[in-house]
Design a protein around this motif. Sequence first.
Motif, PDB file in Angstrom:
ATOM      1  N   GLY A  19       0.781  -1.230   0.000  1.00  0.00           N
ATOM      2  CA  GLY A  19       0.000   0.000   0.000  1.00  0.00           C
ATOM      3  C   GLY A  19       0.813   1.279   0.000  1.00  0.00           C
ATOM      4  N   MET A  20       2.027   1.244  -0.540  1.00  0.00           N
ATOM      5  CA  MET A  20       2.848   2.453  -0.591  1.00  0.00           C
ATOM      6  C   MET A  20       2.332   3.390  -1.673  1.00  0.00           C
ATOM      7  SD  MET A  20       6.801   1.228  -0.164  1.00  0.00           S
ATOM      8  CE  MET A  20       7.399   0.447   1.336  1.00  0.00           C
ATOM      9  N   ALA A  21       2.501   4.685  -1.439  1.00  0.00           N
ATOM     10  CA  ALA A  21       2.144   5.684  -2.442  1.00  0.00           C
ATOM     11  C   ALA A  21       3.103   5.591  -3.623  1.00  0.00           C
ATOM     12  CB  ALA A  21       2.197   7.078  -1.835  1.00  0.00           C
ATOM     13  N   GLY A  22       2.648   6.079  -4.784  1.00  0.00           N
ATOM     14  CA  GLY A  22       3.461   5.982  -5.988  1.00  0.00           C
ATOM     15  C   GLY A  22       4.814   6.645  -5.849  1.00  0.00           C
ATOM     16  N   TRP A  23       4.844   7.834  -5.219  1.00  0.00           N
ATOM     17  CA  TRP A  23       6.125   8.528  -5.086  1.00  0.00           C
ATOM     18  C   TRP A  23       7.082   7.739  -4.197  1.00  0.00           C
ATOM     19  CZ3 TRP A  23       8.195   9.936  -0.419  1.00  0.00           C
ATOM     20  CH2 TRP A  23       7.331   9.964   0.691  1.00  0.00           C
ATOM     21  N   LEU A  24       6.538   7.046  -3.199  1.00  0.00           N
ATOM     22  CA  LEU A  24       7.384   6.271  -2.293  1.00  0.00           C
ATOM     23  C   LEU A  24       7.922   5.025  -2.995  1.00  0.00           C
ATOM     24  CD1 LEU A  24       8.541   6.122   0.509  1.00  0.00           C
ATOM     25  CD2 LEU A  24       6.452   4.975   1.289  1.00  0.00           C
ATOM     26  N   VAL A  25       7.098   4.419  -3.853  1.00  0.00           N
ATOM     27  CA  VAL A  25       7.574   3.283  -4.644  1.00  0.00           C
ATOM     28  C   VAL A  25       8.738   3.729  -5.532  1.00  0.00           C
ATOM     29  CG1 VAL A  25       6.975   1.635  -6.461  1.00  0.00           C
ATOM     30  CG2 VAL A  25       5.351   2.099  -4.612  1.00  0.00           C
ATOM     31  N   GLY A  26       8.578   4.883  -6.194  1.00  0.00           N
ATOM     32  CA  GLY A  26       9.654   5.407  -7.027  1.00  0.00           C
ATOM     33  C   GLY A  26      10.906   5.696  -6.229  1.00  0.00           C
ATOM     34  N   LEU A  27      10.738   6.224  -5.003  1.00  0.00           N
ATOM     35  CA  LEU A  27      11.890   6.517  -4.157  1.00  0.00           C
ATOM     36  C   LEU A  27      12.630   5.241  -3.786  1.00  0.00           C
ATOM     37  CD1 LEU A  27      13.580   8.463  -2.400  1.00  0.00           C
ATOM     38  CD2 LEU A  27      11.899   8.112  -0.570  1.00  0.00           C
ATOM     39  N   VAL A  28      11.884   4.206  -3.417  1.00  0.00           N
ATOM     40  CA  VAL A  28      12.517   2.942  -3.039  1.00  0.00           C
ATOM     41  C   VAL A  28      13.296   2.355  -4.215  1.00  0.00           C
ATOM     42  CG1 VAL A  28      12.062   0.548  -2.361  1.00  0.00           C
ATOM     43  CG2 VAL A  28      10.851   2.420  -1.220  1.00  0.00           C
ATOM     44  N   LEU A  29      12.697   2.371  -5.404  1.00  0.00           N
ATOM     45  CA  LEU A  29      13.389   1.847  -6.578  1.00  0.00           C
ATOM     46  C   LEU A  29      14.623   2.678  -6.916  1.00  0.00           C
ATOM     47  CD1 LEU A  29      10.351   0.924  -8.867  1.00  0.00           C
ATOM     48  CD2 LEU A  29      11.698  -0.588  -7.418  1.00  0.00           C
ATOM     49  N   GLY A  30      14.511   3.995  -6.757  1.00  0.00           N
ATOM     50  CA  GLY A  30      15.659   4.860  -7.003  1.00  0.00           C
ATOM     51  C   GLY A  30      16.785   4.618  -6.014  1.00  0.00           C
ATOM     52  N   LEU A  31      16.438   4.379  -4.743  1.00  0.00           N
ATOM     53  CA  LEU A  31      17.456   4.093  -3.734  1.00  0.00           C
ATOM     54  C   LEU A  31      18.178   2.789  -4.041  1.00  0.00           C
ATOM     55  CD1 LEU A  31      15.587   5.114  -0.457  1.00  0.00           C
ATOM     56  CD2 LEU A  31      17.584   6.236  -1.439  1.00  0.00           C
ATOM     57  N   GLY A  66      19.819  -9.820   2.083  1.00  0.00           N
ATOM     58  CA  GLY A  66      18.887  -8.791   1.613  1.00  0.00           C
ATOM     59  C   GLY A  66      17.601  -9.377   1.083  1.00  0.00           C
ATOM     60  N   PHE A  67      17.686 -10.436   0.286  1.00  0.00           N
ATOM     61  CA  PHE A  67      16.477 -11.078  -0.236  1.00  0.00           C
ATOM     62  C   PHE A  67      15.659 -11.710   0.893  1.00  0.00           C
ATOM     63  CE2 PHE A  67      18.129 -11.712  -4.817  1.00  0.00           C
ATOM     64  CZ  PHE A  67      17.484 -10.552  -5.219  1.00  0.00           C
ATOM     65  N   GLY A  68      16.355 -12.328   1.857  1.00  0.00           N
ATOM     66  CA  GLY A  68      15.639 -12.892   2.993  1.00  0.00           C
ATOM     67  C   GLY A  68      14.926 -11.831   3.805  1.00  0.00           C
ATOM     68  N   TRP A  69      15.588 -10.698   3.981  1.00  0.00           N
ATOM     69  CA  TRP A  69      14.987  -9.579   4.716  1.00  0.00           C
ATOM     70  C   TRP A  69      13.782  -9.027   3.960  1.00  0.00           C
ATOM     71  CZ3 TRP A  69      18.185  -4.582   6.241  1.00  0.00           C
ATOM     72  CH2 TRP A  69      17.405  -3.789   7.102  1.00  0.00           C
ATOM     73  N   LEU A  70      13.937  -8.845   2.637  1.00  0.00           N
ATOM     74  CA  LEU A  70      12.852  -8.285   1.840  1.00  0.00           C
ATOM     75  C   LEU A  70      11.627  -9.205   1.829  1.00  0.00           C
ATOM     76  CD1 LEU A  70      11.965  -5.976  -0.050  1.00  0.00           C
ATOM     77  CD2 LEU A  70      12.957  -7.275  -1.952  1.00  0.00           C
ATOM     78  N   ALA A  73       9.889  -8.199   5.017  1.00  0.00           N
ATOM     79  CA  ALA A  73       9.770  -6.779   5.352  1.00  0.00           C
ATOM     80  C   ALA A  73       8.326  -6.315   5.162  1.00  0.00           C
ATOM     81  CB  ALA A  73      10.716  -5.954   4.485  1.00  0.00           C
ATOM     82  N   GLY A  74       7.786  -5.630   6.174  1.00  0.00           N
ATOM     83  CA  GLY A  74       6.400  -5.196   6.092  1.00  0.00           C
ATOM     84  C   GLY A  74       6.191  -3.719   6.311  1.00  0.00           C
ATOM     85  N   SER A  75       7.251  -2.989   6.618  1.00  0.00           N
ATOM     86  CA  SER A  75       7.134  -1.553   6.842  1.00  0.00           C
ATOM     87  C   SER A  75       8.043  -0.814   5.879  1.00  0.00           C
ATOM     88  CB  SER A  75       7.518  -1.193   8.281  1.00  0.00           C
ATOM     89  OG  SER A  75       8.903  -1.438   8.509  1.00  0.00           O
ATOM     90  N   THR A  76       7.825   0.484   5.746  1.00  0.00           N
ATOM     91  CA  THR A  76       8.636   1.288   4.825  1.00  0.00           C
ATOM     92  C   THR A  76      10.105   1.231   5.197  1.00  0.00           C
ATOM     93  OG1 THR A  76       6.781   2.785   4.420  1.00  0.00           O
ATOM     94  CG2 THR A  76       8.981   3.597   3.895  1.00  0.00           C
ATOM     95  N   ALA A  77      10.398   1.361   6.493  1.00  0.00           N
ATOM     96  CA  ALA A  77      11.796   1.380   6.940  1.00  0.00           C
ATOM     97  C   ALA A  77      12.489   0.052   6.641  1.00  0.00           C
ATOM     98  CB  ALA A  77      11.865   1.692   8.426  1.00  0.00           C
ATOM     99  N   ALA A  82      16.155  -3.276   3.326  1.00  0.00           N
ATOM    100  CA  ALA A  82      16.397  -4.488   2.539  1.00  0.00           C
ATOM    101  C   ALA A  82      16.875  -4.145   1.130  1.00  0.00           C
ATOM    102  CB  ALA A  82      15.128  -5.335   2.483  1.00  0.00           C
ATOM    103  N   VAL A  83      16.235  -3.175   0.466  1.00  0.00           N
ATOM    104  CA  VAL A  83      16.634  -2.870  -0.912  1.00  0.00           C
ATOM    105  C   VAL A  83      18.005  -2.193  -0.949  1.00  0.00           C
ATOM    106  CG1 VAL A  83      14.253  -2.745  -1.723  1.00  0.00           C
ATOM    107  CG2 VAL A  83      15.386  -0.663  -0.988  1.00  0.00           C
ATOM    108  N   LEU A  84      18.339  -1.408   0.090  1.00  0.00           N
ATOM    109  CA  LEU A  84      19.680  -0.835   0.147  1.00  0.00           C
ATOM    110  C   LEU A  84      20.726  -1.937   0.295  1.00  0.00           C
ATOM    111  CD1 LEU A  84      19.185   2.334   2.403  1.00  0.00           C
ATOM    112  CD2 LEU A  84      19.657   2.284  -0.048  1.00  0.00           C
ATOM    113  N   LEU A  85      20.426  -2.948   1.102  1.00  0.00           N
ATOM    114  CA  LEU A  85      21.355  -4.054   1.277  1.00  0.00           C
ATOM    115  C   LEU A  85      21.498  -4.843  -0.017  1.00  0.00           C
ATOM    116  CD1 LEU A  85      23.123  -5.490   3.353  1.00  0.00           C
ATOM    117  CD2 LEU A  85      21.163  -6.928   3.940  1.00  0.00           C
TER     118      LEU A  85
END
Length: 414
Positions: A19-31, A66-70, A73-77, A82-85
């Motif tokens: 349920g993340m907002a579109g801008w937050l999805v883009g931010l996660v992918l960019g990170l 990282g894959f195991g964590w992802l 993972a259920g929260s934004t943080a 996980a994606v940074l790792l």
Amino acid sequence: MGFYAVLPYLATHLGSGLGMAGWLVGLVLGLRTFSQQGLFVVGGALTDRYGPRPVVLAGCALRIAGFGWLAFAGSTATVIGAVLLIGFAAALFSPAVESEAAREAVRHERDTGAPRAHVLALFSAAGQAGAFLGPLLGSLLLLLGGGFRAACLAGALVFVAVLTGHARLMPHTTPVREPAQEPIPPPAQEQPPAQQSAPHVVTRTAQPARSSWRAVFANRPFLLLCLAYSTYLVAYNQLYLSLPVEVERATGSQAALGWLFALSSLLVVVAQIPVTRCSARRIAPRTALVTGLAVVAAGFAAVPLTPAGPGGLLPGAALVVLLTLGQMLLVPAARGLVPDLVEDRHLGLATGALSSVSGVAVLVGSAATGALLEASAPVRWSALAAVPLAGALLAFTLPAGRGGKEQGARAVTG
């Protein structure tokens, strides 16, 4: 394969599943992209310092974590962590593997006379095979009801196999140091008795990190290669930016986009090695790089000139085919030029820098090319064609590199 079993489904999982907002999805992918491409230079520097094997093994272990964590993972943080790792793991093992592949390609060329591009072409084809098979694995798991978590765990298992394979097969090599400096020993009578009969030991000292960075980033031909290669990656990124817009304009939806991506991967898997075998014996690496960039430019120029044809997909298909053909020519050539432009002890840092500089160029170029989406088709595609064309002109200034007819002659004459 492990990476692409997860990545195509990440955005949907973040948006629909969490349920993340579109801008937050883009931010996660960019990170994720930044933690990978932007930090390649760090992985390259660590490779030069400690050697490729420990860096590869550490990167694989972090990717598994990282894959195991992802998967859980259920929260934004936790998702961001996980994606940074996951991204940083690739920043470790990718430059290490690529620099070692380039080093082994040069050794193979020296020992057998076969152009180094053959080894690097096999490396590219294997990567594209994984890019093709990975989404199929992820889709199968989703169809079987495993969901995104199952895809993440499958990706982790693939990297367990990768880690095991490298641990068993990757040779133990020591980092390349500065040329040895032999100190003048004191006269034999002044040496302690225990040292008089001992053999002289040549010591090797590691080059300071600052000197390594200066040697790479003050290397004008290498920086020109980075800029030329960056124009290719800016162009390649249009598969994710301009091509979807073109497909939707032509067909009314993006449903056919997956088929075009599959076409690109299959072309590399099937044709990469034959194309490289043909080009490496006949033309120098610089010529292959220039030709590849020119073919990529022709792909963009062909879009407004190609008739729509069945389903309106012919312009997009022409772009994909020409861009992929150009990629098959230029990527092995660019990677093969790096060992000619930098010293062997800086090869890891240079390999990482090639990706990091290109990543920054893509970040800047994406904003500029995104602004072109509102322009008319002739203007947009002409401007996009000018980018790799400028890279081809830059590549003309590079040394020719080893390979082509000259290399073939050396192989025959022994």
